[in-house]
Design an enzyme around this catalytic site. Structure first.
Site, PDB file in Angstrom:
ATOM      1  N   ASP A 199      15.741  12.837 -13.237  1.00  0.00           N
ATOM      2  CA  ASP A 199      15.963  13.573 -14.380  1.00  0.00           C
ATOM      3  C   ASP A 199      17.420  14.342 -14.391  1.00  0.00           C
ATOM      4  O   ASP A 199      16.845  15.734 -13.973  1.00  0.00           O
ATOM      5  CB  ASP A 199      14.625  14.082 -13.877  1.00  0.00           C
ATOM      6  N   GLU A 225      17.258  10.384 -17.123  1.00  0.00           N
ATOM      7  CA  GLU A 225      15.720  10.698 -17.811  1.00  0.00           C
ATOM      8  C   GLU A 225      16.711  12.059 -18.502  1.00  0.00           C
ATOM      9  O   GLU A 225      17.181  12.415 -18.029  1.00  0.00           O
ATOM     10  CB  GLU A 225      14.318  11.072 -17.249  1.00  0.00           C
ATOM     11  N   GLU A 251      10.252  14.117 -24.718  1.00  0.00           N
ATOM     12  CA  GLU A 251       9.239  15.381 -24.147  1.00  0.00           C
ATOM     13  C   GLU A 251       9.687  16.051 -24.990  1.00  0.00           C
ATOM     14  O   GLU A 251       8.961  17.019 -24.988  1.00  0.00           O
ATOM     15  CB  GLU A 251       9.268  15.249 -22.568  1.00  0.00           C
ATOM     16  N   HIS A 301       4.918  12.498 -20.688  1.00  0.00           N
ATOM     17  CA  HIS A 301       5.626  13.113 -19.831  1.00  0.00           C
ATOM     18  C   HIS A 301       4.408  14.237 -19.544  1.00  0.00           C
ATOM     19  O   HIS A 301       3.115  14.575 -20.326  1.00  0.00           O
ATOM     20  CB  HIS A 301       6.459  13.819 -20.540  1.00  0.00           C
TER      21      HIS A 301
HETATM   22 CA    CA Z   1      12.072  15.507 -18.307  1.00  0.00          CA
END
Ligand code: CA
Length: 387
Positions: A199, A225, A251, A301
């Site tokens: 991420d 991500e 997200e 998320h």
């Molecule tokens: Ca994230």
């Protein structure tokens, strides 16, 4: 059943240690709960995404902007409430904080709808496609320490997360592309046969994202991500076309209209909608339908308190298998392995996610009680409430 009040509770505490992701370090944890009361005595709970001062501002939107629009309406008319609020706020914010605020109210109305008929939210949506779901553990946050220390700690933490029973582990990056590849190599080795995900919290340029992403292709990472800024639709599309690793994100996208552009752009292998931000359960279901209309799989998320976790468990239960099969592609529950008392200690009957993961092969049961299936402890709320 009329809505008689909409209040919100901002909980705050110091964390045991400062943690970071690619954008900032943070030392306090916040949760923003929404409570909707009715003239029949039923109370619903929801949660709004957004930490710290954002939660305080969102509280103002919930109580001073949305509450006057919705109090007096039928609590079971959640879609009517949603559109009344959205249409009146359209001129003032089609994304961001007004929609985060609306999300918490909408979730609380779904909780009330379930309690009114004695059914869990997943039954209201259409039933459970699964009664438990695999969880993945995220940790491996950034700290104010050297690259060498990060590498050693990430290897230890990755092994620890898999050791807790999680089937997959997610790490942060953000030290710089070359340093980040070293972190990814250490984690890939430490997780062994288990999956790992990366991420970036949108810290890369497209070319730097290609540099890291090509390493992830070699290392067999499951997803990459938020590699680039969410506004950079072209970057997402180029990365998805040019890399083997799954590109995930979304997200920070809001409503069906925002998600329409994101999905039509064809830049995501995996969509990560945030129900406590994008518009609540009502809007999440529309976004899920849009994602599935594009055959884009969804892994929610998840951030925040036990109310958010319970909401997501309800939604993960009700998510249809797309495209289905004997061994279908399955979603996972995102779980933050760092200390979070607003998740672990908020409820009268805790979800005990970590205990379930350890006992049940990395899987978490879907709550079966009415509504969200959880009840916050008011004494606990009073202990941490700052606004
Ligand atoms: Ca994230």
């Amino acid at each position: 059943m009329k809505i008689t009040g909409i209040m919100s509770h901002v909980l705050d505490c110091a964390m045991p240690e400062e943690l970071g992701y690619s954008q900032q370090y943070y030392a306090r944890r916040t949760a923003h709960l929404v409570e909707v009361t009715t003239d029949e005595g039923l109370t619903g709970w929801g949660e709004c995404f957004g930490p710290g001062s954002v939660a305080l501002a969102n509280k103002g939107i919930v109580e001073r902007v949305i509450a006057p629009m919705a109090v007096g309406m039928d609590a079971l008319d959640r879609d009517v409430v949603w559109h009344r609020v959205y249409n009146l706020l359209r001129d003032h914010g089609q994304k961001g904080m007004p929609i985060q605020a609306l999300s918490g109210v909408d979730i609380a109305l779904w909780d009330i709808a379930g309690k009114a008929v004695g059914l869990p939210v997943h039954k209201l949506i259409g039933g459970a496609h699964r009664m438990d779901v695999a969880a993945y553990g995220y940790g491996m946050m950034l700290k104010r320490e050297s690259v060498e220390d990060h590498v050693a700690r990430f290897a230890d933490e990755a092994a620890a997360i898999i050791g807790m029973g999680f089937g997959a582990a997610k790490m942060k990056t953000g030290l710089g592309p070359r340093e980040d590849v070293r972190l990814c190599e250490a984690v890939a080795k430490a997780v062994g046969e288990a999956r790992f995900m990366v991420d970036a919290n949108h810290c890369y340029t497209t070319s730097d994202a290609f540099y890291v992403g090509q390493a992830l292709d070699e290392l067999g990472a499951y997803w990459f991500e938020e590699p680039v800024a969410p506004e950079d639709l072209e970057g997402y599309r180029e990365l998805r076309a040019g890399l083997k690793v799954n590109i995930s994100g979304g997200e920070v996208e809001f409503t069906r209209w925002g998600w329409r552009r994101l999905l039509e752009n064809r830049g995501l292998d995996i969509a990560q909608p945030e129900v406590c931000a994008l518009g609540g359960i009502s809007e999440y279901l529309r976004v899920l339908a849009l994602a599935h209309a594009h055959f884009t799989p969804v892994v929610n998320h998840v951030w925040g308190s036990a109310v958010s976790v319970a909401t997501n468990l309800q939604l993960l239960a009700a998510m249809p298998p797309i495209p289905g099969g004997l061994h279908p592609w399955e979603p996972m529950l995102e779980f933050d392995t760092t200390e979070n008392r607003f998740r672990d200690l908020l409820l009268l009957e805790p979800l005990d996610i970590q205990g379930q993961v350890a006992r049940n092969g990395g899987r978490v049961a879907i709550p079966t009680g009415p509504g969200l299936g959880v009840e916050p402890d008011r004494d606990f709320i009073r202990q941490y409430e700052i606004a």
